[in-house]
Enzyme design. Sequence first.
Site, short mmCIF file in Angstrom:
data_model
loop_
_atom_site.label_atom_id
_atom_site.label_comp_id
_atom_site.label_asym_id
_atom_site.label_seq_id
_atom_site.Cartn_x
_atom_site.Cartn_y
_atom_site.Cartn_z
N LYS A 23 50.08 45.04 -33.57
CA LYS A 23 51.11 44.00 -33.71
C LYS A 23 52.52 44.59 -33.64
CE LYS A 23 48.10 40.82 -36.27
NZ LYS A 23 47.98 39.94 -37.45
N TYR A 72 47.34 31.81 -31.41
CA TYR A 72 47.04 31.50 -32.81
C TYR A 72 46.93 29.99 -33.07
CZ TYR A 72 47.51 36.35 -34.38
OH TYR A 72 47.31 37.70 -34.60
N PHE A 80 52.03 29.09 -42.64
CA PHE A 80 52.66 30.30 -42.12
C PHE A 80 52.68 30.35 -40.58
CE2 PHE A 80 48.17 31.29 -43.09
CZ PHE A 80 47.72 31.74 -41.85
N ARG A 123 36.31 44.93 -38.01
CA ARG A 123 36.90 44.25 -39.17
C ARG A 123 36.86 45.18 -40.40
NH1 ARG A 123 39.63 39.29 -38.51
NH2 ARG A 123 38.97 38.69 -40.59
N THR A 180 43.06 41.12 -44.62
CA THR A 180 44.28 40.56 -44.03
C THR A 180 45.52 41.02 -44.80
OG1 THR A 180 42.97 38.62 -43.47
CG2 THR A 180 45.37 38.39 -43.33
N ARG A 225 44.90 48.70 -41.99
CA ARG A 225 45.91 47.87 -42.65
C ARG A 225 46.42 48.53 -43.93
NH1 ARG A 225 43.17 42.02 -41.20
NH2 ARG A 225 44.52 41.50 -39.42
N ASN A 270 50.92 42.65 -40.58
CA ASN A 270 49.78 43.47 -41.02
C ASN A 270 49.19 44.36 -39.92
OD1 ASN A 270 48.58 41.44 -39.61
ND2 ASN A 270 47.21 40.76 -41.24
N HIS A 321 45.36 43.21 -35.23
CA HIS A 321 44.46 42.06 -35.15
C HIS A 321 43.06 42.54 -34.77
CE1 HIS A 321 42.85 38.13 -33.90
NE2 HIS A 321 42.37 38.76 -32.84
P1 GDP Z 1 42.91 38.03 -39.94
O1 GDP Z 1 41.69 37.51 -39.24
O2 GDP Z 1 42.60 39.08 -40.98
O3 GDP Z 1 43.99 38.50 -38.98
O4 GDP Z 1 43.53 36.82 -40.80
P2 GDP Z 1 43.70 35.26 -40.50
O5 GDP Z 1 42.90 34.83 -39.31
O6 GDP Z 1 43.48 34.54 -41.79
O7 GDP Z 1 45.27 35.11 -40.17
C1 GDP Z 1 45.77 35.47 -38.90
C2 GDP Z 1 47.08 36.19 -39.10
O8 GDP Z 1 48.03 35.29 -39.67
C3 GDP Z 1 47.04 37.36 -40.07
O9 GDP Z 1 46.56 38.55 -39.53
C4 GDP Z 1 48.50 37.48 -40.48
O10 GDP Z 1 49.28 38.15 -39.49
C5 GDP Z 1 48.93 36.01 -40.50
N1 GDP Z 1 48.83 35.46 -41.87
C6 GDP Z 1 47.71 35.17 -42.59
N2 GDP Z 1 48.03 34.71 -43.81
C7 GDP Z 1 49.39 34.70 -43.87
C8 GDP Z 1 50.33 34.32 -44.87
O11 GDP Z 1 49.98 33.90 -45.98
N3 GDP Z 1 51.66 34.45 -44.55
C9 GDP Z 1 52.08 34.92 -43.32
N4 GDP Z 1 53.40 35.02 -43.07
N5 GDP Z 1 51.23 35.27 -42.35
C10 GDP Z 1 49.90 35.18 -42.62
#
Ligand code: GDP
Length: 155
Positions: free
Chosen positions: A27, A67, A75, A103, A109, A120, A130, A133
């Site tokens: 990222k 996304y 968010f 993963r 996350t 991470r 973070n 991806h």
């Molecule tokens: P991942 O599969 O671990 O990447 O997590 P998710 O699919 O839940 O979320 C996708 C991406 O959205 C994450 O990797 C973060 O970059 C972002 N994200 C998730 N939760 C939050 C949050 O609470 N705040 C913000 N700003 N970004 C978030």
Amino acid sequence: MGLGFCWATFAFQKHENMTNKTFTMIKPDAFAAGNTGSILKHIEAAGFKIVAMKLTKLSAEKAGEFYAVHKERPFYGELVEFMSSGPIVAAILEKENAVAAFRTLIGATNPANADEGTIRKLYAKSVGENAIHGSDSDENAAIEGSFFFSAFEKI
Ligand code: GDP
């Protein structure tokens, strides 16, 4: 269209359905911090083979499309802004049980909850920024890989 081409297409599609691939993006935060090389080293050291890779920058439109599943989340706007804020490195990786193994390698996350030694934990700044991806299913790995790469860009 020749028979050879048809057969090649069929073989390729079969190959694409195999469950040994995942998709990743380094990222904008990790790229900007100069952590791309270290993260790729980590990935290769864990036994993942890079089968496609490119350096690119997402427009806000493209980041929003990638996304789209998070469109209703609070968010989403922040995520789209962040993911289009600078260059990213996209890659398709190969390893047995790739989605789950990757993963595990990247960690939770939120880096505050990520296990020691995960990517991470080592490189992410926050739950939003973070570092990396990783696809969450074989189906999404195929969709996300095809979002970035044409058939001729994958080895
Ligand atoms: P991942 O599969 O671990 O990447 O997590 P998710 O699919 O839940 O979320 C996708 C991406 O959205 C994450 O990797 C973060 O970059 C972002 N994200 C998730 N939760 C939050 C949050 O609470 N705040 C913000 N700003 N970004 C978030």
